[in-house]
Write an enzyme that holds these catalytic residues in place. Structure first.
Site, PDB file in Angstrom:
ATOM      1  N   GLU A 112       0.929  -1.157   0.098  1.00  0.00           N
ATOM      2  CA  GLU A 112       0.284  -0.110   0.175  1.00  0.00           C
ATOM      3  C   GLU A 112       0.882   1.452  -0.020  1.00  0.00           C
ATOM      4  O   GLU A 112       0.392   2.372   0.406  1.00  0.00           O
ATOM      5  CB  GLU A 112      -0.989  -0.073   1.123  1.00  0.00           C
ATOM      6  CG  GLU A 112      -2.165  -1.008   1.032  1.00  0.00           C
ATOM      7  CD  GLU A 112      -2.939  -1.434   2.230  1.00  0.00           C
ATOM      8  OE1 GLU A 112      -2.543  -1.321   3.162  1.00  0.00           O
ATOM      9  OE2 GLU A 112      -4.000  -2.070   2.066  1.00  0.00           O
ATOM     10  N   HIS A 136      -1.678   2.334   8.905  1.00  0.00           N
ATOM     11  CA  HIS A 136      -3.074   1.836   8.363  1.00  0.00           C
ATOM     12  C   HIS A 136      -3.084   0.448   9.442  1.00  0.00           C
ATOM     13  O   HIS A 136      -2.228  -0.398   9.795  1.00  0.00           O
ATOM     14  CB  HIS A 136      -3.117   1.387   7.098  1.00  0.00           C
ATOM     15  CG  HIS A 136      -3.855   0.463   6.726  1.00  0.00           C
ATOM     16  ND1 HIS A 136      -5.148   0.486   6.958  1.00  0.00           N
ATOM     17  CD2 HIS A 136      -3.763  -0.753   5.834  1.00  0.00           C
ATOM     18  CE1 HIS A 136      -5.884  -0.431   6.383  1.00  0.00           C
ATOM     19  NE2 HIS A 136      -5.102  -1.376   5.862  1.00  0.00           N
ATOM     20  N   GLU A 149     -14.273  12.598  24.910  1.00  0.00           N
ATOM     21  CA  GLU A 149     -13.079  13.023  24.673  1.00  0.00           C
ATOM     22  C   GLU A 149     -13.020  12.932  23.072  1.00  0.00           C
ATOM     23  O   GLU A 149     -12.093  13.615  22.486  1.00  0.00           O
ATOM     24  CB  GLU A 149     -12.092  12.292  25.234  1.00  0.00           C
ATOM     25  CG  GLU A 149     -12.083  10.632  24.573  1.00  0.00           C
ATOM     26  CD  GLU A 149     -10.846   9.950  25.105  1.00  0.00           C
ATOM     27  OE1 GLU A 149      -9.678  10.426  25.268  1.00  0.00           O
ATOM     28  OE2 GLU A 149     -11.147   8.778  25.506  1.00  0.00           O
ATOM     29  N   HIS A 176     -12.659  -3.052   5.895  1.00  0.00           N
ATOM     30  CA  HIS A 176     -11.046  -3.228   5.731  1.00  0.00           C
ATOM     31  C   HIS A 176     -10.351  -2.798   6.937  1.00  0.00           C
ATOM     32  O   HIS A 176      -9.470  -3.424   7.585  1.00  0.00           O
ATOM     33  CB  HIS A 176     -10.652  -2.732   4.489  1.00  0.00           C
ATOM     34  CG  HIS A 176      -9.156  -3.018   4.208  1.00  0.00           C
ATOM     35  ND1 HIS A 176      -8.526  -3.211   2.867  1.00  0.00           N
ATOM     36  CD2 HIS A 176      -8.114  -3.113   5.213  1.00  0.00           C
ATOM     37  CE1 HIS A 176      -7.243  -3.311   3.064  1.00  0.00           C
ATOM     38  NE2 HIS A 176      -6.982  -3.444   4.389  1.00  0.00           N
ATOM     39  N   HIS A 189      -6.218  -2.711  10.882  1.00  0.00           N
ATOM     40  CA  HIS A 189      -7.470  -3.434  10.749  1.00  0.00           C
ATOM     41  C   HIS A 189      -8.154  -3.543  12.250  1.00  0.00           C
ATOM     42  O   HIS A 189      -8.137  -4.556  12.856  1.00  0.00           O
ATOM     43  CB  HIS A 189      -7.367  -4.914  10.337  1.00  0.00           C
ATOM     44  CG  HIS A 189      -6.488  -4.979   8.956  1.00  0.00           C
ATOM     45  ND1 HIS A 189      -6.049  -6.092   8.492  1.00  0.00           N
ATOM     46  CD2 HIS A 189      -6.339  -4.254   8.088  1.00  0.00           C
ATOM     47  CE1 HIS A 189      -5.651  -6.020   7.308  1.00  0.00           C
ATOM     48  NE2 HIS A 189      -5.610  -4.536   7.022  1.00  0.00           N
TER      49      HIS A 189
END
Length: 289
Positions: A127, A151, A181, A222, A153
């Protein structure tokens, strides 16, 4: 996840001695143990400061140029620390030179060279186009010198993409309402992108457009991309969003249907913004009760 400011010393040192490298490695260790990185899932990148490059560049050995798969002209001649494709984040701390690498983007922003790391071969995260296009977008924004793209999951965030509308404002509102918050930590809100094939140019373009407005972007079914100025800030943003998502999943599960008897109101959010000197996303406020 380490102290806030990366090492700015110009003294030449080994790559693994550099403070920003240690912080990068430590973040990989921390987030793996959060359960967000099954198998080889997830990736991390950092746009290295010039003085940090100077402090370690004598250790670099430049490999052949490879195509990025997109054009990031505004990142020309810059260096990045990134995780490797197919590498497991759980192995980064013990075997960093096998699982992460430093790359340099060429003059026209179309190719990169590995300068250090991945000593057993391999290439940066699949990616990489998404990471570099996002780093280019946040560089243009010049918001607090954000240099990190992460990134993961996130389990509960992914679960919510199956039951919430894939709408940025609605998603943000629901997560804001779960903990006071949340609007403080992500006042700009969260972007949401419908399902797309990961790793390609199309999703990279879609995400980089979203990241111009938001500091976090959800990929439906994803995971999520978050940005930050420091490794602590990046981890904190991801952790806060996922915790809020976990609370919402529990609320939905307890109720049996997606509804709430009471919540944080629009008026409450306005008072919060005033007291914390925040500029909250107006599009989200409009749909709050």
């Amino acid at each position: 996840t380490g102290n806030l400011d990366p090492d700015t010393s110009l003294e030449i040192m080994k790559v693994l001695e550099a403070k920003f490298v240690k912080q990068f490695i430590n973040l990989c260790f921390e987030v793996y143990h959060k359960g967000w990185h099954e198998r080889n899932g997830g990736n991390l990148s950092y746009r290295i400061k010039k003085e940090e490059v100077e402090s370690i560049k004598e250790n670099f050995t430049y490999q052949e140029e490879r195509e990025i798969g997109t054009i990031v002209k505004d990142l020309s001649n810059e260096y990045f620390l990134v995780t490797g494709s197919g590498c497991y984040l759980m192995n980064v701390k013990e075997y960093p030179e096998e699982n992460i690498c430093i790359i340099k983007v060429n003059e026209d922003g179309t190719k990169y060279q590995i300068c250090w790391g991945l000593k057993n071969g391999g290439k940066p995260t699949s990616e990489l186009p998404s990471h570099l296009m996002n780093l280019e977008a946040i560089k243009r924004r010049s918001i607090n010198e954000k240099r990190i793209v992460y990134h993961m999951h996130a389990t509960n965030v992914i679960a919510l993409t199956f039951v919430l509308p894939l709408n940025s404002e609605i998603f943000t509102r629901e997560l804001w309402e779960m903990a006071t918050e949340c609007p403080v930590v992500f006042p700009r809100g969260i972007g949401v992108i419908p399902w797309m094939v990961p790793g390609g140019k199309d999703i990279a373009i879609a995400t980089s457009k979203m990241i111009e407005k938001y500091d976090a972007v959800i990929w439906a079914h994803h995971g999520m991309f978050v940005t930050g100025s420091t490794f602590d800030e990046t981890f904190g943003l991801a952790d806060t969003i996922e915790k809020s998502a976990e609370i919402l999943v529990k609320v939905i599960s307890m109720k049996g249907v997606f509804s709430k008897e009471q919540t944080i109101s629009r008026e409450n959010f306005i008072h919060l913004a005033k007291d914390f000197n925040l500029t909250l996303n107006e599009d989200v406020l409009k749909i709050c009760k």
